[in-house]
Design a protein around this motif. Sequence first.
Motif, mmCIF file in Angstrom:
data_model
loop_
_atom_site.group_PDB
_atom_site.id
_atom_site.type_symbol
_atom_site.label_atom_id
_atom_site.label_comp_id
_atom_site.label_asym_id
_atom_site.label_seq_id
_atom_site.Cartn_x
_atom_site.Cartn_y
_atom_site.Cartn_z
ATOM 1 N N SER A 1 20.388 -1.993 -32.306
ATOM 2 C CA SER A 1 19.381 -2.849 -31.689
ATOM 3 C C SER A 1 19.953 -3.413 -30.402
ATOM 4 O O SER A 1 21.080 -3.909 -30.378
ATOM 5 C CB SER A 1 19.004 -3.989 -32.641
ATOM 6 O OG SER A 1 18.107 -4.887 -32.018
ATOM 7 N N ASN A 2 19.191 -3.310 -29.331
ATOM 8 C CA ASN A 2 19.666 -3.857 -28.055
ATOM 9 C C ASN A 2 18.524 -4.507 -27.302
ATOM 10 O O ASN A 2 17.343 -4.252 -27.570
ATOM 11 C CB ASN A 2 20.306 -2.770 -27.202
ATOM 12 C CG ASN A 2 19.370 -1.609 -26.902
ATOM 13 O OD1 ASN A 2 19.347 -0.637 -27.647
ATOM 14 N ND2 ASN A 2 18.598 -1.692 -25.819
ATOM 15 N N GLU A 3 18.892 -5.353 -26.331
ATOM 16 C CA GLU A 3 17.919 -6.122 -25.567
ATOM 17 C C GLU A 3 17.437 -5.393 -24.329
ATOM 18 O O GLU A 3 16.561 -5.870 -23.627
ATOM 19 C CB GLU A 3 18.533 -7.464 -25.157
ATOM 20 C CG GLU A 3 18.969 -8.327 -26.328
ATOM 21 C CD GLU A 3 19.697 -9.578 -25.874
ATOM 22 O OE1 GLU A 3 19.957 -9.680 -24.662
ATOM 23 O OE2 GLU A 3 19.991 -10.438 -26.719
ATOM 24 N N ASP A 4 18.035 -4.242 -24.005
ATOM 25 C CA ASP A 4 17.701 -3.565 -22.756
ATOM 26 C C ASP A 4 16.374 -2.831 -22.867
ATOM 27 O O ASP A 4 16.055 -2.258 -23.909
ATOM 28 C CB ASP A 4 18.810 -2.571 -22.393
ATOM 29 C CG ASP A 4 18.641 -2.052 -20.985
ATOM 30 O OD1 ASP A 4 18.139 -0.933 -20.852
ATOM 31 O OD2 ASP A 4 19.005 -2.774 -20.034
ATOM 32 N N ASN A 5 15.630 -2.838 -21.776
ATOM 33 C CA ASN A 5 14.321 -2.176 -21.771
ATOM 34 C C ASN A 5 14.362 -0.805 -21.099
ATOM 35 O O ASN A 5 13.315 -0.191 -20.892
ATOM 36 C CB ASN A 5 13.288 -3.053 -21.056
ATOM 37 C CG ASN A 5 13.049 -4.363 -21.796
ATOM 38 O OD1 ASN A 5 13.016 -4.376 -23.019
ATOM 39 N ND2 ASN A 5 12.901 -5.441 -21.040
ATOM 40 N N ASP A 6 15.542 -0.340 -20.740
ATOM 41 C CA ASP A 6 15.675 0.948 -20.078
ATOM 42 C C ASP A 6 15.227 2.059 -21.019
ATOM 43 O O ASP A 6 15.752 2.226 -22.127
ATOM 44 C CB ASP A 6 17.138 1.179 -19.666
ATOM 45 C CG ASP A 6 17.281 2.352 -18.709
ATOM 46 O OD1 ASP A 6 16.387 3.218 -18.708
ATOM 47 O OD2 ASP A 6 18.288 2.400 -17.985
ATOM 48 N N TYR B 1 26.878 -1.647 -17.178
ATOM 49 C CA TYR B 1 26.881 -2.863 -18.007
ATOM 50 C C TYR B 1 28.314 -3.080 -18.505
ATOM 51 O O TYR B 1 28.629 -2.867 -19.676
ATOM 52 C CB TYR B 1 25.905 -2.724 -19.166
ATOM 53 C CG TYR B 1 24.466 -2.537 -18.725
ATOM 54 C CD1 TYR B 1 23.682 -3.628 -18.349
ATOM 55 C CD2 TYR B 1 23.899 -1.260 -18.664
ATOM 56 C CE1 TYR B 1 22.368 -3.459 -17.938
ATOM 57 C CE2 TYR B 1 22.587 -1.082 -18.247
ATOM 58 C CZ TYR B 1 21.824 -2.178 -17.882
ATOM 59 O OH TYR B 1 20.523 -1.994 -17.471
ATOM 60 N N ILE B 2 29.158 -3.510 -17.594
ATOM 61 C CA ILE B 2 30.586 -3.559 -17.858
ATOM 62 C C ILE B 2 30.957 -4.643 -18.857
ATOM 63 O O ILE B 2 32.004 -4.583 -19.513
ATOM 64 C CB ILE B 2 31.351 -3.747 -16.523
ATOM 65 C CG1 ILE B 2 32.815 -3.335 -16.677
ATOM 66 C CG2 ILE B 2 31.218 -5.152 -16.011
ATOM 67 C CD1 ILE B 2 33.025 -1.881 -16.895
ATOM 68 N N ASN B 3 30.094 -5.663 -18.999
ATOM 69 C CA ASN B 3 30.368 -6.761 -19.926
ATOM 70 C C ASN B 3 29.523 -6.671 -21.194
ATOM 71 O O ASN B 3 29.284 -7.680 -21.867
ATOM 72 C CB ASN B 3 30.127 -8.109 -19.242
ATOM 73 C CG ASN B 3 31.187 -8.413 -18.201
ATOM 74 O OD1 ASN B 3 32.365 -8.161 -18.412
ATOM 75 N ND2 ASN B 3 30.762 -8.953 -17.061
ATOM 76 N N GLU C 1 24.299 -6.445 -26.645
ATOM 77 C CA GLU C 1 23.850 -7.340 -25.573
ATOM 78 C C GLU C 1 24.420 -6.811 -24.267
ATOM 79 O O GLU C 1 25.571 -7.090 -23.924
ATOM 80 C CB GLU C 1 24.327 -8.769 -25.840
ATOM 81 C CG GLU C 1 23.712 -9.394 -27.082
ATOM 82 C CD GLU C 1 24.213 -10.817 -27.317
ATOM 83 O OE1 GLU C 1 24.974 -11.316 -26.459
ATOM 84 O OE2 GLU C 1 23.841 -11.415 -28.343
ATOM 85 N N PRO C 2 23.637 -6.011 -23.550
ATOM 86 C CA PRO C 2 24.175 -5.344 -22.347
ATOM 87 C C PRO C 2 24.583 -6.306 -21.246
ATOM 88 O O PRO C 2 25.520 -6.042 -20.494
ATOM 89 C CB PRO C 2 23.020 -4.444 -21.890
ATOM 90 C CG PRO C 2 22.106 -4.353 -23.060
ATOM 91 C CD PRO C 2 22.242 -5.637 -23.806
ATOM 92 N N GLY C 3 23.890 -7.437 -21.146
ATOM 93 C CA GLY C 3 24.140 -8.325 -20.015
ATOM 94 C C GLY C 3 23.561 -7.731 -18.742
ATOM 95 O O GLY C 3 22.667 -6.878 -18.775
ATOM 96 N N LYS C 4 24.070 -8.153 -17.600
ATOM 97 C CA LYS C 4 23.574 -7.664 -16.320
ATOM 98 C C LYS C 4 24.595 -6.759 -15.654
ATOM 99 O O LYS C 4 25.802 -6.865 -15.904
ATOM 100 C CB LYS C 4 23.248 -8.837 -15.395
ATOM 101 C CG LYS C 4 22.062 -9.673 -15.866
ATOM 102 C CD LYS C 4 21.681 -10.717 -14.831
ATOM 103 C CE LYS C 4 20.449 -11.506 -15.275
ATOM 104 N NZ LYS C 4 20.051 -12.511 -14.262
#
Length: 808
Positions: free
Chosen positions: A286-291, A332-334, A357-360
């Motif tokens: 599960s991830n927050e990214d919409n890509d 998404y290095i972080n 949580e990919p972050g920015k």
Amino acid sequence: MHKKFYLNKFLFLIVVSFCFLSLNILQASESLKINKIIINGNNHVKKYTIMNRLPWKPGEDFDESKSAIAINNVYNLGYFRQVKIKKEILKHHKVNIYVKVEEKKLLAKLEFEGNKVIDSKKIREELALDKLTTVDEETGHRICNGIKKLYADESYHKTEVKYLIIPDPNVPEKVTAKFIVDQGPKSNVVRVNFIGNTKIPERKLRKMITTREEWLLGFVEDAGKFKQDDLEMDKHRIEFLYRDKGYLTTTVQKADVKYSKENKNIEVTFYIKEGDQFKISKIDVSNEDNDEKVTTEKQLEYISLEENKPYSQSKMAESITSLRDYWGTMGYINADVYPQVKPDEETKSVNITFFVEPGKKLYVNRVNITGNTFTRDKVIRRQIDLEEGDLITTKKLNRSKANVEYLSFFERGGVNWKIHRLNDEKANLELNVKETKTGNANVGISYGSDKFNPRPSLKGQVSVEKKNLFGMGFDAGAMMQGNRHGFQRLEATYYDPALFDSDSSVFATIYKRWEEYEQWANVNVMPKESTLGASGRFGFLLPKWDKRLQFVTELGIENIKNNQPHAVGANSEVFEPLVRQKFQQGTLSWLCLDLIKDTRNHKIYPNHGYRIMWHNKIAPPAINLEYSFIKSELEGSWYTPLIGDDNLVFMIHGKTGVVTPVGGTYITQDTRKKKIIPYKELFHMGGQDTVRGFIWGGIEPAWITNAPLGAKYMIQLNVELQFPLIPDYSMRGHLFYDAGAGWNTPKDEITNKAFIKRDKFDLRHAVGFGLNLTQPMPAKIDWGYKLDRDKAAGESAHEFHLNMNYAW
């Protein structure tokens, strides 16, 4: 009327009281100014030393909340047993601060008694006691514990240490601190027991822990040494192994340590409470990214855990790392990955969900290089694939790190990235490097066989080499080598990997070599050949295709002379044309065209990556009088770690080649002759450079007298398991398997081919072990043992090889 009067009086009193209260509050809230700071009790420590540690200054506002900080600062000077602070409130909102200290006794000298195993000098150095100027009971206890720890590291676990503080009869402020050591016996681990283990055998548990039983060669791995810290970690290691096999609820309840035989023997027992094995019922992400490109199915490809298989702790760690790296390749290095493991006790199964949580995405603001006190920034910076404004990805970070490591100017593990985030979109990158020694000046004497001296002989060598010359990345070196007969080699080299800061490189060498061919019998003198030569190589990186891909061209010239040996004895009339052909004097000019791709992470001791080279050498008949040939070789090597990064590295190296005459003739003494392949340009198989365990020329076509003739075709395979013997990598061991063959010698001058042996393809095999040394002198030592020894031909069972250090 009266009620109204009393009511007004009551209100008046309230107002007056409120005014007086407000006035007092205003006065109390007014800051206290520091009038003086008075220091008492210091006899030897200067007042300004104490004042500099206080968070207050006269004339400033007094902040009472800083009192604890003041006490700690003064106490940490190390001169005082006790520190007290009091305040005295004065008129006009002023305050005096009193700092009262009680000094420790001044240390006149330190004495040690009973310390036979560890000398006083080592105790002083390890515990930094030379800096000690004062002493009290607390200091005495600390030193006692430090001495006991030093003895425990030497396997003396029952050491007792007492101390005495002896006043100086002449100077009351000074004392002597005396430490009395009762060493006790040396204790070693003689037995490690496991109780409660039914699912995993003892032999596997023993491999996991660092507390090991004493044995004959145990000193290599510190077997037999007992350390309390290691024992605690061993409990976690055992639990990790169980969890790696799916036994999630297994615990090590305790680890008992028993001493016996007058405290000389230690027996360690681990008590294990096993649980049931859990299998994985479901894996999800599960991830927050919409890509839309990032699908669950795509992410599941990077997870090494499998449904319906036992849970594995190590595969869980691999999966987390792989998922982070996958997101990192997209910028998404972080990215953070949090696994949620839900066990079901009834079904003995687990559901696993990886929350991402990919972050920015982060972009480069600036790239900084630190730690390079000698190497110029530009030498490192041209290896980095990231520039200002670039998207930061794990692929670019890892590739840049590998490029810098490959320079071999820095310690192993001494190249590391640090990311300093500025905001949600920008970050500064810091590449920290730890420089290592890059220069060598060596004088050495060695014994053994080498390329041109198959018989063991005494050799001397003087060499000077400097990599990263002036911190500019240049390499320069010179060498002089000789044996019992005289000089063997004089050579000077220079290499610039970035000519004028471009993608082009240049390499130049000039040399004089004297080569002796002791295997040639039935000649009037042992053949000796001297070669004076020079060459220049120009390399061109092809960054549009690959930054590690390089095209190299070389121009060279050699003047070849010899002592003109002649055939003697039986069959000399048949042998003489061959001798003249193999030892043809003349001048050789050539052109080389090479294509090289090198992804190895280190030039000397790589542990991953590969190197492929297609080498072509052409001696055109138009510019050569006596010689003419084309030589083509394809060579490759591959490295990968099997255990850790360096604990065990697998290497495979292969090479194949062909050399053929181009044609052409020349006239000498009214005789027309064919242009030939120089003897040294034929393939010579056997020895440390090709197939270890065989002498130079031992597995190629030969005359009936065993004189090696050289081959037009060759094939070679080398497989190694490499491992460090010393943590700083200055000594490494390797086990190897070698195979190779050389066949089909030129036969233009041979009238009777029956005198040639080993001319057909015959793959030979050998195994062995060896050492790679960088200190005190770079060297590679190998002992090779033949697997297919030909006793009838008089072959020895094994060969010893010694040469300069290199990597395939």
